[in-house]
Design an enzyme around this catalytic site. Sequence first.
Site, PDB file in Angstrom:
ATOM      1  N   TYR A 164       0.822  -1.226   0.000  1.00 29.15           N
ATOM      2  CA  TYR A 164       0.000   0.000   0.000  1.00 29.15           C
ATOM      3  C   TYR A 164       0.846   1.261   0.000  1.00 29.15           C
ATOM      4  O   TYR A 164       2.039   1.221   0.148  1.00 29.15           O
ATOM      5  CB  TYR A 164      -1.068  -0.024   1.086  1.00 29.15           C
ATOM      6  CG  TYR A 164      -0.685  -0.143   2.544  1.00 29.15           C
ATOM      7  CD1 TYR A 164       0.474   0.400   3.076  1.00 29.15           C
ATOM      8  CD2 TYR A 164      -1.578  -0.777   3.422  1.00 29.15           C
ATOM      9  CE1 TYR A 164       0.746   0.303   4.420  1.00 29.15           C
ATOM     10  CE2 TYR A 164      -1.307  -0.877   4.773  1.00 29.15           C
ATOM     11  CZ  TYR A 164      -0.135  -0.331   5.267  1.00 29.15           C
ATOM     12  OH  TYR A 164       0.123  -0.414   6.596  1.00 29.15           O
ATOM     13  N   GLU A 165       0.156   2.374  -0.256  1.00 29.70           N
ATOM     14  CA  GLU A 165       0.813   3.699  -0.391  1.00 29.70           C
ATOM     15  C   GLU A 165       1.846   3.675  -1.527  1.00 29.70           C
ATOM     16  O   GLU A 165       2.890   4.320  -1.435  1.00 29.70           O
ATOM     17  CB  GLU A 165       1.431   4.086   0.953  1.00 29.70           C
ATOM     18  CG  GLU A 165       1.516   5.577   1.192  1.00 29.70           C
ATOM     19  CD  GLU A 165       0.156   6.235   1.211  1.00 29.70           C
ATOM     20  OE1 GLU A 165      -0.039   7.127   0.394  1.00 29.70           O
ATOM     21  OE2 GLU A 165      -0.721   5.853   2.029  1.00 29.70           O
TER      22      GLU A 165
END
Lengths: 560, 560
Positions: free
Chosen positions: B424-425
């Site tokens: 994620y990110e």
Amino acid sequence: MMFILQQVLQAPQQLQALPPHAEADADLMQQVLDESGKFVAEVVAPLNRDGDEIGAQWKDGAVTMPPGFRDAYQAFWQAGWPALACAPEDGGQGLPAVLEATLYEMLSAANHGWTMAPGLLHGAYECIKHHASDELKSAYLEKVATGEWLATMCLTEPHAGSDLGLCRTKAVPMADGRYALSGTKIFISGGEHDLTDNIVHLVLARLPDSPPGPKGLSLFLVPKFYADGTRSAVVCERIEEKMGLHGSPTCVMRFDEAAAWIVGEPGKGLNAMFIMMNAARLHVGLQGIGLLEAAWQKADAYSKERRQMRAPGSSAKAGEADLIEAHPAVRRILDAQRAWVDAGRVVAYRTALELDVLKHHGDAARREVANRWCALVTPVLKSAWTDQAFHGASACLQVFGGHGFVREWGIEQIVRDSRVAMIYEGTNEIQAIDLLLRKTLPDGGAALLKLLDELQTELGLDLSSQRTRAGMERFTAFLRDRLLPRATAKDAPADLANWLADDFLRAVAMLLMAWAWSRIGAAPGADAPRWQAAQTGFWRWVWPEFDMRVAMMDATLSAG
Amino acid sequence: MMFILQQVLQAPQQLQALPPHAEADADLMQQVLDESGKFVAEVVAPLNRDGDEIGAQWKDGAVTMPPGFRDAYQAFWQAGWPALACAPEDGGQGLPAVLEATLYEMLSAANHGWTMAPGLLHGAYECIKHHASDELKSAYLEKVATGEWLATMCLTEPHAGSDLGLCRTKAVPMADGRYALSGTKIFISGGEHDLTDNIVHLVLARLPDSPPGPKGLSLFLVPKFYADGTRSAVVCERIEEKMGLHGSPTCVMRFDEAAAWIVGEPGKGLNAMFIMMNAARLHVGLQGIGLLEAAWQKADAYSKERRQMRAPGSSAKAGEADLIEAHPAVRRILDAQRAWVDAGRVVAYRTALELDVLKHHGDAARREVANRWCALVTPVLKSAWTDQAFHGASACLQVFGGHGFVREWGIEQIVRDSRVAMIYEGTNEIQAIDLLLRKTLPDGGAALLKLLDELQTELGLDLSSQRTRAGMERFTAFLRDRLLPRATAKDAPADLANWLADDFLRAVAMLLMAWAWSRIGAAPGADAPRWQAAQTGFWRWVWPEFDMRVAMMDATLSAG
């Protein structure tokens, strides 16, 4: 698989030179591969998800296996699969070990948890066959050979994991010649279940007044049910909650003066178990290869249907995206895992073939070569390919992005399931110590240097072989001129070799893979894109570790 | 942590040069560390196990958080922790970002799942503060700053993960000036829960007739409940079953013509989100450091109580065993992870300090230096330390042997929980592309070479600094004389730089760690065994990857 067996390893020719396998031609091998593939795909693979999500369930000492597991197992043994490589006189089919290897690779890829149950049979069979009394054999050998009854290996105790010498389970002689076993064993795979009507436990325990340490251990056999139908005093206290492998019950087993028979000589318990260690470690290496293959298949399929971003040089329009297989970051992951699986197959199948040679070849010198191969290659295979199963499955998970972290796709299960194979059957660190401290330093590297020489004679003159040969020569020089003199010097610190062990094993793994890729590259048909991509993947993304490992060892030798 | 802040980074002096932080002396920092450590250890850490085993539960659109999560969160926001670094005029305490960083590192180490909830607040706060209308700000800014209401970022859609330009969620203008949002968003952390009385969703969507791709995206705000208490048409359809992080509900959110306000200009939705990207990626990097620290602490403690085998050179008698911390295979794992955590703290805290400088320094040239640091170091921190959280936690699991695979010890949870931070990110592969293709090639490496120059000026004359400087010089020469000319040549294949990106980021990570260890080594008190062991661990077991990465890039440039 057949390409590697036939084109790379010439397995049919190798096997047909062994009297019991004169019929093992390419057709027979193909047929066994087809049939095992069919059984695994149709019967075993569909149970994998429930095996993880429902798992084995413990209640009041009994273990219920996940839905479908018992039926699949009953079909499995009745079809004769467990007995594939057992001797015909024990109820087996007498096929070569290499076909058992390919079967277990497929099974592990399809359903690691389920496969744990029959996975222990082979070792128990060898153990009973070679060490048990005739009385025990007549009662248990065929049942275990055919897999009608499953078996366990009860070694570990709460305070004795890698260090079996610390075992405390007691065996007290009984009036009838049997022994009363008392103690607790943990991490017993398949210690209790409902797959078969009986379970045969092989247990390490200590006779009264036996010396401390490993030499005080003897091996015993106690079944769940005796011949008269009474139940033994062996209780499954609970099963572990684990990171994965939920389809295989990991049992805490309590022995309350359970009446057992001794297997082999008193004090020779570890010898009886170690004899089957190469076969067992080969099996765990095959689990690693199978699990990595399964992860690769999932990621490869996903990369051919998922579209994200424009690949470099793409002609996609704004608002459109390319298949992710076109992105270098994804290609690199897939090609590197493919390189590991294919080379792993070459190394593992060759090891299984050498086991066949060791068992059946008429020439003692040839058997000695096979023995050397198995002793040196098996710890490398076990360690490097179980390590890669976990790390490579995680890399394949990355191909799915956020979807990889979600259960639905099944890829995260492989990451969780595979992790344990780096631990059991001797942790990967213990494999490294085995290779360097037990099998290389004591003979001054003679066996390993001989093995590397033999591998070099199999190389050609192509670029890949040249690179492999250069690596082997560099390693040989490093081992002979630097590592051995320094690590065995009188003033060397006692722990110097231990600090090197992991790097040493990894360097040897890289050499075996380089050899495997040179062998694949020389096989007819290896110019197909599928093989070329993986070979490029090996040299680009895997092989550079070799130089790093040698450099790390060199620095450690300088510091130590 | 204080040693690194004070002795290595001189954080108090750095901060006190910034007008709003004139009071940020060592005492204040120590006090905030003590208080946050106390809250985290007493309130948040004890909930971690239930967070995993019970997890967040979905029923009929509502999500019940694991036991204790709501109470802990209510205590957290009421004590002012979420607002630690928010501006006083928004209800915050106005403390430096670096103290928010240490807080979140601790929180992630203690309970990654719980920490996901407040972890998104900071970005939402910045987003509303800098882009929302005054009307929106008056209704939402303080609620989000203080954490009284939690917030989400609704970006991902089923077919649009890394590629936000593919988003399809529609925003149709309504008569009252608001917009009706329709579409489905997935992977929404904290999309629904019972921690707070309201939830503020920030949603990427597409206005009618907007161009395809990222330039057609705008940002909208829609709360779970409007000011009049009516509920918005935002529904949590289900939560995902995941590999880990069960304490954080990962929601599928459906928007059924939900009335929303636009945030910022039409078509500028991605800009509004990207402005907070460095802070968000720093947070994820801190998760990695925290999780690795937690894994190390568990393994270190276990290594000091578990006895197995005799260590090399041991004086233990037969039948006795040494603590496993005495075994090189175990020491190596522990020292290497310690090296990663300590260096990670230096790099991460320095990045947070540079964010403080960027916000508050009076000199534009100094702000430019800070901006360069954040732009270049943040993707490396995010990628390399989340990668290490997973792989290092797995290495720490290995210290436990079979016990590591069992839930009881909590180490396998860290392996499972940490895996998602690599995704994620921005996946770690996207961080690498960001560093090389977006931030290094376009300016001919100018910014990165300047950063490396600046880092070199901080080095001393000791051995560690000499090695670091040699590495930086080698990398600088490689970048300037080999990589840049080849990768930017007119005839270079379009995908050449993409093949290099992962190795490039790893090489820069190694250089940052080498710099960090040279800085630590020069700090007063660094001659303590605890720092010496980790420094040795770095140079022996981590740093050799640097040469391997440069060699891999070199080979790729030759092949491409």
